[in-house]
Scaffold this active site. Sequence first.
Site, short mmCIF file in Angstrom:
data_model
loop_
_atom_site.label_atom_id
_atom_site.label_comp_id
_atom_site.label_asym_id
_atom_site.label_seq_id
_atom_site.Cartn_x
_atom_site.Cartn_y
_atom_site.Cartn_z
N ASN A 10 -2.91 1.25 -1.96
CA ASN A 10 -2.67 0.46 -2.81
C ASN A 10 -2.85 1.03 -4.19
O ASN A 10 -3.93 1.48 -4.55
CB ASN A 10 -3.87 -0.98 -2.83
CG ASN A 10 -3.64 -1.49 -3.75
OD1 ASN A 10 -2.93 -1.75 -4.57
ND2 ASN A 10 -5.01 -2.80 -3.87
N TRP A 11 -1.76 1.20 -4.99
CA TRP A 11 -1.83 1.90 -6.21
C TRP A 11 -2.44 1.09 -7.34
O TRP A 11 -2.58 1.60 -8.35
CB TRP A 11 -0.33 2.36 -6.53
CG TRP A 11 0.38 3.40 -5.49
CD1 TRP A 11 -0.05 3.87 -4.49
CD2 TRP A 11 1.42 4.03 -5.56
NE1 TRP A 11 0.72 4.84 -3.96
CE2 TRP A 11 1.71 4.81 -4.57
CE3 TRP A 11 2.72 3.74 -6.36
CZ2 TRP A 11 3.02 5.32 -4.26
CZ3 TRP A 11 3.92 4.42 -6.33
CH2 TRP A 11 4.16 5.08 -5.18
N LYS A 12 -2.43 -0.35 -7.31
CA LYS A 12 -3.00 -0.88 -8.17
C LYS A 12 -1.81 -0.90 -9.42
O LYS A 12 -0.65 -0.88 -9.43
CB LYS A 12 -4.20 -0.81 -8.31
CG LYS A 12 -5.30 -1.08 -7.14
CD LYS A 12 -6.63 -0.83 -7.43
CE LYS A 12 -7.38 -0.92 -6.18
NZ LYS A 12 -8.78 -1.02 -6.37
N HIS A 100 -6.88 -9.83 -2.26
CA HIS A 100 -7.73 -8.80 -2.77
C HIS A 100 -8.84 -8.98 -3.60
O HIS A 100 -8.64 -10.09 -4.55
CB HIS A 100 -6.84 -7.71 -3.26
CG HIS A 100 -7.43 -6.39 -3.66
ND1 HIS A 100 -8.27 -6.22 -4.82
CD2 HIS A 100 -7.28 -5.33 -2.78
CE1 HIS A 100 -8.61 -4.85 -4.61
NE2 HIS A 100 -8.20 -4.27 -3.59
N GLU A 102 -9.97 -8.12 -6.29
CA GLU A 102 -9.50 -8.13 -7.85
C GLU A 102 -8.70 -9.47 -8.08
O GLU A 102 -8.94 -9.77 -9.44
CB GLU A 102 -8.93 -6.85 -8.25
CG GLU A 102 -9.65 -5.69 -8.10
CD GLU A 102 -8.94 -4.42 -7.99
OE1 GLU A 102 -9.70 -3.37 -7.85
OE2 GLU A 102 -7.71 -4.28 -7.95
N GLU A 172 -13.07 -5.48 2.81
CA GLU A 172 -13.26 -4.59 1.73
C GLU A 172 -14.64 -4.91 1.22
O GLU A 172 -14.32 -6.11 0.36
CB GLU A 172 -12.19 -4.55 0.92
CG GLU A 172 -10.92 -3.65 1.28
CD GLU A 172 -9.97 -3.44 0.16
OE1 GLU A 172 -9.59 -2.45 -0.13
OE2 GLU A 172 -9.50 -4.39 -0.62
N GLY A 178 -13.50 1.13 -5.61
CA GLY A 178 -13.37 1.72 -6.96
C GLY A 178 -14.87 2.21 -7.69
O GLY A 178 -14.95 2.55 -8.68
N SER A 218 -13.43 3.03 -1.35
CA SER A 218 -13.62 4.30 -1.75
C SER A 218 -13.49 5.31 -0.39
O SER A 218 -14.22 6.23 -0.06
CB SER A 218 -15.15 4.58 -2.34
OG SER A 218 -15.41 3.90 -3.30
N GLY A 239 -7.52 3.17 -2.07
CA GLY A 239 -7.23 2.75 -3.64
C GLY A 239 -6.99 4.21 -4.04
O GLY A 239 -5.88 4.72 -4.20
N GLY A 240 -7.86 4.65 -5.00
CA GLY A 240 -7.78 5.67 -5.94
C GLY A 240 -7.23 7.12 -4.97
O GLY A 240 -6.28 7.65 -5.65
#
Length: 257
Positions: A10-12, A100, A102, A172, A178, A218, A239-240
Amino acid sequence: MSRKPIIAGNWKMNLTHLEGIALVQNLSYHLTQDDYDATDVAVIPPFTSLRSIQTLIEGDRLAIRLGAQSCHHEPSGAYTGEIAAPMLAALACEFVLAGHSERRALFGEDDGVVNSKIKAILGAEMTPILCVGETLEERDADQVEAVISSQVTGSLAGIAAEDVAGMVIAYEPVWAIGTGRTALASDANDGCGVVRRTVAELHGQDTADAVRVQYGGSVKPGNVAELMSQPEIDGALVGGASLTADDFAVIARFKRL
């Protein structure tokens, strides 16, 4: 039952379409057909990159799968700034995130909204990736199981068992997204186990045995092998680390570590 693992990045709200093309090209150099046979590998870019990544995947005949980060629940209409599920399906998206943390926290999407999105995604013949998980406060209050169960139950209301069986559900924990703080592998497995038990309560053990349950929070090259060794974990929502082709390739090839 043998469930094929799924690793999704997931590049967000990161990377331009040109940066995204470069990342996918680089990622493809690291992965072989054996990797794709063992694991579904998906990228989930921002909306602005979807067409470019679709063209790259189709033009180079890559086995990388494409997903989107959200959608509106209506198929069309006066919803300025929104994206409909049929639009994503037309871009060959196979997966769409729903729920998600967020989106829940920053945009007020509750289980009812998530449920309507899941129905829209299924209606457009794509696969929802339902995200659930507790906050740190809920964890400290010993509410992990109650929160996960409630989110799964509310988000899947009115969804047929056969549709649930084909979905992906990502556990999650919000406090691990993150933050660099990862749940212990045993804790991640427990959370995914709650997801599967809740699905079993809703739709029976066969459905629970079929649905793929990811862990997200993470996930990195250094912890993916331990996480993926857990019996309830069928993949990772990354994610990151998915923003770096080298790191994401290591995660996608966890079976070869």
